[in-house]
Motif scaffolding. Structure first.
Motif, PDB file in Angstrom:
ATOM      1  N   ALA A   1       0.843  -1.205   0.000  1.00 49.54           N
ATOM      2  CA  ALA A   1       0.000   0.000   0.000  1.00 49.54           C
ATOM      3  C   ALA A   1       0.876   1.252   0.000  1.00 49.54           C
ATOM      4  O   ALA A   1       0.596   2.226  -0.724  1.00 49.54           O
ATOM      5  CB  ALA A   1      -0.934  -0.005   1.207  1.00 49.54           C
ATOM      6  N   ASP A   2       1.944   1.220   0.788  1.00 48.41           N
ATOM      7  CA  ASP A   2       2.871   2.359   0.817  1.00 48.41           C
ATOM      8  C   ASP A   2       3.546   2.540  -0.540  1.00 48.41           C
ATOM      9  O   ASP A   2       3.697   3.673  -1.025  1.00 48.41           O
ATOM     10  CB  ASP A   2       3.930   2.139   1.899  1.00 48.41           C
ATOM     11  N   LEU A   3       3.942   1.437  -1.140  1.00 50.93           N
ATOM     12  CA  LEU A   3       4.579   1.496  -2.454  1.00 50.93           C
ATOM     13  C   LEU A   3       3.622   2.057  -3.492  1.00 50.93           C
ATOM     14  O   LEU A   3       3.996   2.925  -4.296  1.00 50.93           O
ATOM     15  CB  LEU A   3       5.050   0.101  -2.873  1.00 50.93           C
ATOM     16  N   GLU A   4       2.396   1.582  -3.494  1.00 55.75           N
ATOM     17  CA  GLU A   4       1.419   2.049  -4.474  1.00 55.75           C
ATOM     18  C   GLU A   4       1.159   3.550  -4.337  1.00 55.75           C
ATOM     19  O   GLU A   4       1.001   4.255  -5.335  1.00 55.75           O
ATOM     20  CB  GLU A   4       0.117   1.270  -4.331  1.00 55.75           C
ATOM     21  N   ALA A   5       1.129   4.052  -3.102  1.00 55.76           N
ATOM     22  CA  ALA A   5       0.923   5.480  -2.889  1.00 55.76           C
ATOM     23  C   ALA A   5       2.081   6.282  -3.493  1.00 55.76           C
ATOM     24  O   ALA A   5       1.865   7.329  -4.124  1.00 55.76           O
ATOM     25  CB  ALA A   5       0.805   5.771  -1.391  1.00 55.76           C
ATOM     26  N   GLU A   6       3.306   5.791  -3.319  1.00 56.07           N
ATOM     27  CA  GLU A   6       4.468   6.465  -3.886  1.00 56.07           C
ATOM     28  C   GLU A   6       4.443   6.407  -5.410  1.00 56.07           C
ATOM     29  O   GLU A   6       4.793   7.375  -6.090  1.00 56.07           O
ATOM     30  CB  GLU A   6       5.746   5.820  -3.352  1.00 56.07           C
ATOM     31  N   VAL A   7       4.019   5.259  -5.947  1.00 57.73           N
ATOM     32  CA  VAL A   7       3.924   5.110  -7.400  1.00 57.73           C
ATOM     33  C   VAL A   7       2.910   6.092  -7.977  1.00 57.73           C
ATOM     34  O   VAL A   7       3.185   6.769  -8.980  1.00 57.73           O
ATOM     35  CB  VAL A   7       3.552   3.659  -7.773  1.00 57.73           C
ATOM     36  N   GLU A   8       1.751   6.184  -7.359  1.00 54.17           N
ATOM     37  CA  GLU A   8       0.700   7.075  -7.866  1.00 54.17           C
ATOM     38  C   GLU A   8       1.156   8.527  -7.864  1.00 54.17           C
ATOM     39  O   GLU A   8       0.920   9.267  -8.822  1.00 54.17           O
ATOM     40  CB  GLU A   8      -0.563   6.917  -7.023  1.00 54.17           C
ATOM     41  N   GLU A   9       1.820   8.929  -6.798  1.00 52.40           N
ATOM     42  CA  GLU A   9       2.303  10.311  -6.711  1.00 52.40           C
ATOM     43  C   GLU A   9       3.358  10.588  -7.772  1.00 52.40           C
ATOM     44  O   GLU A   9       3.346  11.634  -8.430  1.00 52.40           O
ATOM     45  CB  GLU A   9       2.878  10.556  -5.316  1.00 52.40           C
ATOM     46  N   THR A  10       4.264   9.632  -7.974  1.00 51.04           N
ATOM     47  CA  THR A  10       5.326   9.807  -8.961  1.00 51.04           C
ATOM     48  C   THR A  10       4.776   9.746 -10.380  1.00 51.04           C
ATOM     49  O   THR A  10       5.224  10.479 -11.271  1.00 51.04           O
ATOM     50  CB  THR A  10       6.407   8.729  -8.777  1.00 51.04           C
TER      51      THR A  10
END
Length: 317
Positions: free
Chosen positions: A174-183
């Motif tokens: 979930a943390d990774l996906e949030a970073e991916v979406e922002e990037t």
């Protein structure tokens, strides 16, 4: 450098082979825990070759892939042996772990001595899988470069099921996906990009669907030019880079990744009049990607977050 061992003959393997706790067989999509004939708990996980039943919470796990080691460590698990390679600082706890071979070839005697419950291979060590299967259950967690993030998510969940760390895995993803979406949102507005790797003074370019395609496929940076998606990239000239004229140049220094320090750095290789003509170079939009994360530990949970951060921090600067 690790000396390359010849693959053992079938007679030698028969001598080394250890009683397996269970037969490694492909089965249905269920992930319910079962019990094998020997009384040990098993779990069905997804691998690069489909669903496979493996020991649950195995006591001795071996991996020939640093990315898998990264994920196991991030989830709170441990491994009993690692390939010979200079590990990133955050995996330094394994600096003194038993050596089980190289990234490409096992030391079968060392593997047999550890008496593993589970062995994990990926692309570099895949050729040795049939021989390793004679010693212990062996699974393929290779990453599909055309679906990098999907492969990472599959492997994280599979390893979490083996280790009993499903909650930790879901939080990490979930943390990774949030970073991916922002990037990804920033990447879509960044302009065009070109990914290059330098090695011994030579330059290769990588595009969407390649081993470094995360930049385009997941993080949304528009390719400056269409490039063959072969894993090893396409050898290119400085003229090619100049004609592509990317807004952003993403650079992997392979020499640094493999510990080769005698040659020119990536910055030195690219510092010439042709590359200087590009928008990326003239506007100081050259992003040096973490070479270990992108070239060696790629596929690992922590390494993937580093990869995303490299792009996010680069295009934000």
């Amino acid at each position: 450098m690790h000396l390359r061992r010849p693959r053992p003959t079938s007679v030698a393997l028969a001598t080394l082979a250890l009683p397996a706790a269970l037969a490694l067989t492909a089965c249905g999509g269920s992930d319910e825990t079962a019990t094998d004939a020997g009384g040990g708990a098993t779990v069905t996980i997804e691998t690069a070759r489909g669903p496979v039943e493996v020991p649950q919470d195995p006591e001795r796990v071996l991996t020939f892939d640093i990315g898998v080691l990264d994920t196991i460590d991030t989830l709170g698990g441990e491994v009993a042996g690692v390939p010979e390679f200079a590990l990133p600082e955050y995996l330094s706890a394994y600096d003194d772990a038993p050596i089980i071979g190289s990234l490409f070839e096992p030391d079968f005697e060392a593997v047999a001595e550890i008496d593993p419950d589970l062995i994990i291979v990926t692309g570099r060590s895949l050729e040795a899988m049939p021989d390793l299967e004679e010693l212990a259950p062996t699974i393929d967690l290779s990453v599909d470069e055309s679906d990098y993030l999907g492969s990472v998510e599959r492997n994280v969940r599979s390893l979490a099921a083996v280790l009993g760390e499903e909650d930790a895995a879901e939080q990490a993803l979930a943390d990774l996906e949030a970073e991916v979406e922002e990037t990804r949102a920033a990447g879509a507005e960044a302009g065009t990009g070109l990914i290059v790797m330098t090695s011994a003074g030579e330059v290769s370019a990588y595009g969407a669907g390649s081993r470094f395609g995360l930049v385009h496929d997941v993080l949304g940076v528009e390719p400056a030019v269409d490039i063959d998606s072969a894993t090893h990239g396409e050898p290119v000239s400085f003229e090619f880079v100049a004609e592509a004229d990317p807004d952003w140049l993403f650079v992997v220094d392979r020499d640094v990744a493999i510990g080769e320090t005698s040659g020119e750095s990536a910055e030195q290789v690219l510092d010439n009049a042709l590359v200087a003509r590009t928008t990326a170079w003239s506007q100081d939009q050259v992003v040096q990607l973490d070479p270990l994360a992108w070239y060696i530990v790629s596929g690992g949970l922590t390494a993937t977050r580093t990869m995303v951060s490299d792009v996010a921090d680069g295009i934000a600067s």
